[in-house]
Write an enzyme that holds these catalytic residues in place. Structure first.
Site, PDB file in Angstrom:
ATOM      1  N   CYS A 171      18.012 -22.196 -31.311  1.00 33.45           N
ATOM      2  CA  CYS A 171      16.972 -22.367 -32.326  1.00 33.45           C
ATOM      3  C   CYS A 171      16.801 -21.137 -33.219  1.00 33.45           C
ATOM      4  O   CYS A 171      16.496 -21.268 -34.405  1.00 33.45           O
ATOM      5  CB  CYS A 171      15.652 -22.730 -31.656  1.00 33.45           C
ATOM      6  SG  CYS A 171      15.724 -24.316 -30.783  1.00 33.45           S
ATOM      7  N   VAL A 172      16.984 -19.947 -32.669  1.00 36.10           N
ATOM      8  CA  VAL A 172      16.861 -18.744 -33.496  1.00 36.10           C
ATOM      9  C   VAL A 172      17.981 -18.710 -34.534  1.00 36.10           C
ATOM     10  O   VAL A 172      17.744 -18.545 -35.731  1.00 36.10           O
ATOM     11  CB  VAL A 172      16.878 -17.470 -32.636  1.00 36.10           C
ATOM     12  CG1 VAL A 172      17.046 -16.222 -33.506  1.00 36.10           C
ATOM     13  CG2 VAL A 172      15.599 -17.368 -31.814  1.00 36.10           C
TER      14      VAL A 172
END
Length: 231
Positions: A171-172
């Site tokens: 997700c980052v």
């Protein structure tokens, strides 16, 4: 006589992802992206199921990760910059999980990250200030996908994003790549992101640092955010 066509080969190395990342950090010739005029901090999915290593199967790269995120978030508030938290929460039947549910059908696909489940709650160590901070619910890796993050950033006149949380390789990184594609300067504080596995963690830091972001030590981001002195 036909010109010789130079063959392009994929570079290979015996170095680990961590070694490649450490080399990239030491590259004095790399041109930094830098900070702009106004930033926001986006704290990605700091939920119990992802970051609590005691009561859940969470992961941790730096033991001070959440304390550092709280510090940077507080400095953003002091500067009048937006503080944004994302949460990855799904329907109990996991029907909203999309194609990712093909590999792990049913509720197991979302690892307990469903509405009302303890795993889906924000970790109590995180300083989420409801009523002043912004909380965005997402169902896919990127913080931009089918959320109102873009319109929020435009309304807040943001040009720089400090991106923390996890996972580094999921997700980052997805949020960083999409933010970069939308024209934002991206800053990733190294100690503030984590991943379940070392190799994807450092491979993602290496890739982001080369292409899409400045991966900086926590202290460097803290120094930039510190309110100007009034000497």
């Amino acid at each position: 006589m036909a010109a010789h066509k130079k063959e392009r080969r994929v570079l290979t190395t015996d170095k680990t992802a961590r070694q490649l990342y450490e080399e990239a950090k030491r590259d004095a010739g790399r041109i930094p992206i830098g900070f702009g005029d106004r930033c926001a901090i986006i704290n990605i999915d700091l939920q119990c199921g992802f970051v609590d290593t005691v009561n859940f199967n969470g992961y941790e790269t730096d033991p001070n990760q959440i304390a550092y995120i709280n510090r940077l978030s507080q400095l953003c508030r002091l500067r009048g910059f937006p503080v944004i938290w994302t949460e990855n929460v799904h329907n109990p039947d996991a029907e909203d999980f999309g194609v990712r549910g093909i590999r792990r059908p049913g509720p197991a696909a979302v690892q307990g990250m469903v509405e009302g489940a303890p795993a889906a709650a924000f970790d109590p160590r995180g300083d989420v200030q409801r009523g002043t901070d912004f909380i965005l619910r997402k169902r896919m890796p990127s913080g931009f996908f089918e959320t109102h993050l873009q319109s929020l950033l435009v309304s807040q006149r943001v040009d720089t994003l400090i991106i923390t949380g996890g996972s580094t390789s999921g997700c980052v990184r997805s949020t960083v790549v999409e933010a970069f594609s939308r024209g934002y300067r991206c800053i990733v504080p190294e100690e503030c992101v984590a991943d379940p596995h070392e190799s994807p963690h450092f491979a993602s830091l290496y890739d982001m640092h080369l292409k899409y972001a400045d991966v900086l030590p926590f202290t460097g981001v803290e120094t930039w955010l510190a309110p100007p002195s009034r000497d």
